[in-house]
Design a protein around this motif. Structure first.
Motif, PDB file in Angstrom:
ATOM      1  N   MET A  39       0.390  -1.347  -0.248  1.00  0.00           N
ATOM      2  CA  MET A  39      -0.239   0.518   0.108  1.00  0.00           C
ATOM      3  C   MET A  39       0.428   1.423  -0.105  1.00  0.00           C
ATOM      4  N   LEU A  40       2.446   1.339   0.502  1.00  0.00           N
ATOM      5  CA  LEU A  40       3.007   2.664   1.264  1.00  0.00           C
ATOM      6  C   LEU A  40       3.680   2.627  -0.390  1.00  0.00           C
ATOM      7  N   VAL A  41       4.029   1.861  -0.915  1.00  0.00           N
ATOM      8  CA  VAL A  41       4.286   1.344  -2.499  1.00  0.00           C
ATOM      9  C   VAL A  41       3.510   2.250  -3.671  1.00  0.00           C
ATOM     10  N   ARG A  42       2.424   1.841  -3.357  1.00  0.00           N
ATOM     11  CA  ARG A  42       1.540   2.299  -4.202  1.00  0.00           C
ATOM     12  C   ARG A  42       1.214   3.423  -4.262  1.00  0.00           C
ATOM     13  N   SER A  43       1.012   4.315  -3.129  1.00  0.00           N
ATOM     14  CA  SER A  43       1.079   5.083  -2.471  1.00  0.00           C
ATOM     15  C   SER A  43       1.527   6.578  -2.938  1.00  0.00           C
ATOM     16  N   GLY A  44       3.071   5.832  -3.903  1.00  0.00           N
ATOM     17  CA  GLY A  44       4.158   6.957  -4.289  1.00  0.00           C
ATOM     18  C   GLY A  44       5.218   6.971  -3.782  1.00  0.00           C
ATOM     19  N   ILE A  45       5.264   6.124  -2.118  1.00  0.00           N
ATOM     20  CA  ILE A  45       6.560   5.944  -1.333  1.00  0.00           C
ATOM     21  C   ILE A  45       7.468   5.374  -1.508  1.00  0.00           C
ATOM     22  N   ILE A  46       8.925   5.710  -1.651  1.00  0.00           N
ATOM     23  CA  ILE A  46       9.310   4.058  -2.241  1.00  0.00           C
ATOM     24  C   ILE A  46       9.791   4.100  -1.095  1.00  0.00           C
ATOM     25  N   LEU A  47       9.935   2.019  -1.102  1.00  0.00           N
ATOM     26  CA  LEU A  47      10.043   1.629   0.484  1.00  0.00           C
ATOM     27  C   LEU A  47      11.670   0.606   0.090  1.00  0.00           C
ATOM     28  N   LEU A  48      12.765   0.600   0.300  1.00  0.00           N
ATOM     29  CA  LEU A  48      13.648   0.259   0.288  1.00  0.00           C
ATOM     30  C   LEU A  48      13.884   0.036   1.992  1.00  0.00           C
ATOM     31  N   LYS A  49      14.859  -1.806   1.257  1.00  0.00           N
ATOM     32  CA  LYS A  49      14.843  -2.561   2.657  1.00  0.00           C
ATOM     33  C   LYS A  49      16.228  -2.711   2.439  1.00  0.00           C
ATOM     34  N   TYR A  50      17.086  -2.822   3.710  1.00  0.00           N
ATOM     35  CA  TYR A  50      17.752  -3.003   4.078  1.00  0.00           C
ATOM     36  C   TYR A  50      18.605  -4.220   4.820  1.00  0.00           C
ATOM     37  N   TRP A  51      18.671  -5.569   5.059  1.00  0.00           N
ATOM     38  CA  TRP A  51      19.128  -5.859   6.028  1.00  0.00           C
ATOM     39  C   TRP A  51      20.184  -6.167   6.464  1.00  0.00           C
ATOM     40  N   PHE A  52      20.680  -5.663   7.587  1.00  0.00           N
ATOM     41  CA  PHE A  52      22.213  -6.303   8.220  1.00  0.00           C
ATOM     42  C   PHE A  52      22.175  -6.892   9.159  1.00  0.00           C
ATOM     43  N   SER A  53      23.483  -7.879   8.882  1.00  0.00           N
ATOM     44  CA  SER A  53      23.823  -8.748   9.795  1.00  0.00           C
ATOM     45  C   SER A  53      24.743  -8.401  11.536  1.00  0.00           C
ATOM     46  N   ILE A  54      24.764  -8.524  12.206  1.00  0.00           N
ATOM     47  CA  ILE A  54      25.606  -8.227  13.518  1.00  0.00           C
ATOM     48  C   ILE A  54      26.173  -9.413  14.151  1.00  0.00           C
ATOM     49  N   THR A  55      25.766 -10.593  13.379  1.00  0.00           N
ATOM     50  CA  THR A  55      26.712 -12.040  14.165  1.00  0.00           C
ATOM     51  C   THR A  55      28.025 -11.876  13.998  1.00  0.00           C
ATOM     52  N   ASP A  56      28.272 -12.368  14.942  1.00  0.00           N
ATOM     53  CA  ASP A  56      29.509 -12.505  15.756  1.00  0.00           C
ATOM     54  C   ASP A  56      29.895 -13.308  15.141  1.00  0.00           C
ATOM     55  N   PRO A  57      31.554 -13.912  13.697  1.00  0.00           N
ATOM     56  CA  PRO A  57      31.274 -15.092  12.895  1.00  0.00           C
ATOM     57  C   PRO A  57      32.316 -15.794  14.672  1.00  0.00           C
ATOM     58  N   SER A  58      32.916 -15.305  15.052  1.00  0.00           N
ATOM     59  CA  SER A  58      33.424 -16.623  16.119  1.00  0.00           C
ATOM     60  C   SER A  58      32.558 -16.814  16.833  1.00  0.00           C
TER      61      SER A  58
END
Length: 73
Positions: A49-68
């Motif tokens: 609905m947000l996108v249809r109303s003209g809002i540009i929706l960008l989603k980013y996923w960040f990982s904070i996983t400790d590789p060790s």
């Protein structure tokens, strides 16, 4: 909805602001499995609905996983 951007504005949200029923509330028993299923159904439609109303929706996923601390397969 009150915090959505107006024309020409950029707004950054931590997605967790609307993930609570699928996370914390579910874990501590503040919502039912029916509530969780409704949430999983409703959020994607809200985003569409947000996108249809003209809002540009960008989603980013960040990982904070400790590789060790990850488990080896």
């Amino acid at each position: 909805m009150a915090h959505l951007p107006g024309a020409g504005e950029i707004v950054l949200f931590d997605r967790s602001w609307y993930r609570t029923p699928a996370g914390v509330e579910r874990v501590v028993g503040f919502c039912s499995e029916t509530d969780v299923e409704e949430f999983f159904h409703t959020v994607p439609e809200f985003e569409r609905m947000l996108v249809r109303s003209g809002i540009i929706l960008l989603k980013y996923w960040f990982s904070i996983t400790d590789p060790s601390r990850t488990c080896a397969s």
